[in-house]
Design an enzyme around this catalytic site. Structure first.
Site, PDB file in Angstrom:
ATOM      1  N   CYS A 136     -25.182  44.758  33.882  1.00  0.00           N
ATOM      2  CA  CYS A 136     -25.521  43.603  33.626  1.00  0.00           C
ATOM      3  C   CYS A 136     -25.212  42.546  34.392  1.00  0.00           C
ATOM      4  O   CYS A 136     -24.199  42.193  34.714  1.00  0.00           O
ATOM      5  CB  CYS A 136     -24.768  43.138  32.196  1.00  0.00           C
ATOM      6  SG  CYS A 136     -25.099  41.516  31.429  1.00  0.00           S
ATOM      7  N   CYS A 139     -23.799  39.067  33.172  1.00  0.00           N
ATOM      8  CA  CYS A 139     -22.242  39.197  32.846  1.00  0.00           C
ATOM      9  C   CYS A 139     -21.271  39.352  34.123  1.00  0.00           C
ATOM     10  O   CYS A 139     -20.415  38.672  34.329  1.00  0.00           O
ATOM     11  CB  CYS A 139     -22.092  40.485  32.087  1.00  0.00           C
ATOM     12  SG  CYS A 139     -23.296  40.859  30.769  1.00  0.00           S
ATOM     13  N   ASP A 140     -21.686  39.964  35.053  1.00  0.00           N
ATOM     14  CA  ASP A 140     -20.824  40.321  36.212  1.00  0.00           C
ATOM     15  C   ASP A 140     -21.070  39.563  37.781  1.00  0.00           C
ATOM     16  O   ASP A 140     -20.432  39.776  38.488  1.00  0.00           O
ATOM     17  CB  ASP A 140     -20.999  41.844  36.431  1.00  0.00           C
ATOM     18  CG  ASP A 140     -20.374  42.484  35.269  1.00  0.00           C
ATOM     19  OD1 ASP A 140     -19.796  41.966  34.226  1.00  0.00           O
ATOM     20  OD2 ASP A 140     -20.767  43.646  35.005  1.00  0.00           O
TER      21      ASP A 140
END
Ligand SMILES: Cc1cc2nc3c(=O)[nH]c(=O)nc-3n(C[C@H](O)[C@H](O)[C@H](O)COP(=O)(O)OP(=O)(O)OC[C@H]3O[C@@H](n4cnc5c(N)ncnc54)[C@H](O)[C@@H]3O)c2cc1C
Length: 402
Positions: A136, A139-140
């Protein structure tokens, strides 16, 4: 008494939330069960969403917050939980939706559980998950500020996420299994990626191993044409190699495709009456927010109709104390219109049976459930069982069934 919902929607992504809006707005008692604390599904994990109609520059979370707000406006109920099983009550009409802590009961179920990223299953992938291996970008991405990363995959998601990652990282290397210049992503996305100076490409290759000490520090690239392997230094690996449907909790109950997507027809009906599915978990061509939302709308409208038909049938036919004549007809079929007119006359001369007329076109599901392929068809039903069938408008035949 146990609360019985009209519909329980499993999954609070775009498909599920759209179904919830349509269901609640038509006054169905609606519950959404979502395993995560926040609704929005996969769509809420992407900052770049430029193709949801009417929102040219909103992010995924912004659009999904609007979906939730819309649900709240119409009184959708929400609960947090992971559905582990769906079962049918004996009569097949009511369904039990089972989470770890609780069982819910509903007349219909709409499954909108989406899909999750596919893992490659290569050496080091699991070991370094969360330590350099990610699925993701939203997200990261910021963990990889000014670092060098590898992106595996070449579909739309891989390309779009690679472009997004260039805002954070020093360099993205896309590992593409196809020949030079060939990618599965659409042309617009490809052009954007090819124009991006921070993206480099390794063609005809896959990643066969991920390595490092505490964190990822290299991958092993394998050329699929020559079989040759080489070590490639990097700080992280983003995997975008497709998705796997979250359908295991209905395995054995509803029909799945060979890839485990839920099979539905154009009305979003599964093979089990009263169980519908929408969005990415279904066997379909285009998995996007707009198509998931469209599916959800269809599922909710058909679910409402299903309840109406079943309850009508149970009340007027199945649970009737008197014998019932169920006459399947159509206003566009002159034979069946004649038969109805005769039948009504004959029926009004007696009081021992009830007459229920059903438009076979509008109520196709009920017609097919009772094996009606011709109109007119008149069924005599006693104590819920078919005792006589007439499929003509002949007066003698009609007289015999009354
Ligand atoms: C990185 C990324 C970028 C994307 N970009 C775009 C884009 O730009 N435009 C676009 O249109 N689409 C985009 N998509 C695709 C889009 O997000 C999906 O097509 C869409 O979210 C599918 O909606 P859905 O409701 O079917 O499933 P999902 O969004 O996957 O939602 C399913 C929900 O069900 C829940 N759930 C699953 N199993 C259970 C269970 N057993 N019990 C309870 N809850 C459960 C999940 O937690 C999840 O919230 C992107 C996807 C990703 C991953």
């Amino acid at each position: 008494m146990e609360k019985i919902y009209d519909t329980i929607i499993i999954g609070g992504g775009p498909g599920g939330l759209s179904a919830a809006i349509y269901a609640a707005r038509s006054k169905m008692r609606t519950l959404v069960i979502e395993q995560k604390r926040k609704t929005g599904g996969q769509a809420a994990t992407t900052s770049e969403m430029e193709n949801y109609p009417g929102f040219p520059s909103a992010s995924g979370p912004e659009i999904m917050d609007k979906f939730k707000e819309h649900c709240d406006k119409f009184g959708v109920e929400f609960t947090k939980g992971k559905v582990e099983k769906v079962e049918l009550e004996e009569d097949g009409f009511l369904k039990r939706i089972i989470t770890k802590d609780k069982t819910f009961v509903s007349k219909t179920v709409i499954i909108g559980t989406g899909a999750e990223p596919r893992v490659l299953g290569i050496k080091g992938e699991n070991t370094f998950r969360g330590r350099g291996v990610s699925y993701c970008a939203t997200c990261d991405a910021d963990f990889f500020e000014d670092l060098d990363i590898v992106v595996v995959g070449n579909g739309n998601t891989a390309v779009e996420e690679a472009i997004y990652l260039t805002k954070f990282v020093n360099k993205v290397t896309m590992v593409v299994i196809h020949d030079q210049g060939v990618m599965d992503a659409d042309k617009v996305a490809q052009e954007q990626a090819l124009d991006n100076e921070k993206i480099e490409y390794v063609w005809n290759s896959t990643v066969s191993e991920i390595g490092g000490v505490d964190m990822v520090d290299h991958v092993i690239l394998k050329n699929v044409k020559t079989g040759q392997e080489s070590k490639f230094a990097c700080d992280g690996v983003f995997m975008f190699v497709g998705t796997v449907p979250r359908s295991s909790f209905v395995e054995g109950l509803v029909e799945l495709s060979p890839q485990n997507y839920i099979k539905v027809n154009e009305r979003m009906e599964t093979n089990v009456p009263g169980i519908f599915a929408c969005g990415d978990v279904t066997d379909k061509f285009l998995r996007q927010v707009v198509t998931a939302a469209g599916d959800g709308a269809v599922a909710a409208v058909v679910a409402e109709k299903y309840i109406e038909e079943e309850e009508n049938w149970n009340k007027k036919v199945k649970n009737s104390i008197d014998p019932v004549l169920v006459a399947f007809w159509s206003p566009i079929d002159s034979n069946s219109m004649e038969a109805m007119s005769e039948l009504e006359k004959m029926h009004s001369a007696q009081t021992s049976t009830k007459l229920v007329k059903i438009d076979a076109y509008i109520n196709q599901r009920i017609a097919s459930k009772y094996g009606v392929s011709n109109i007119p068809t008149i069924l005599r039903i006693e104590n819920g069982e078919i005792t006589k069938i007439v499929t003509s408008n002949n007066m003698n035949d009609l007289n015999k069934i009354i």
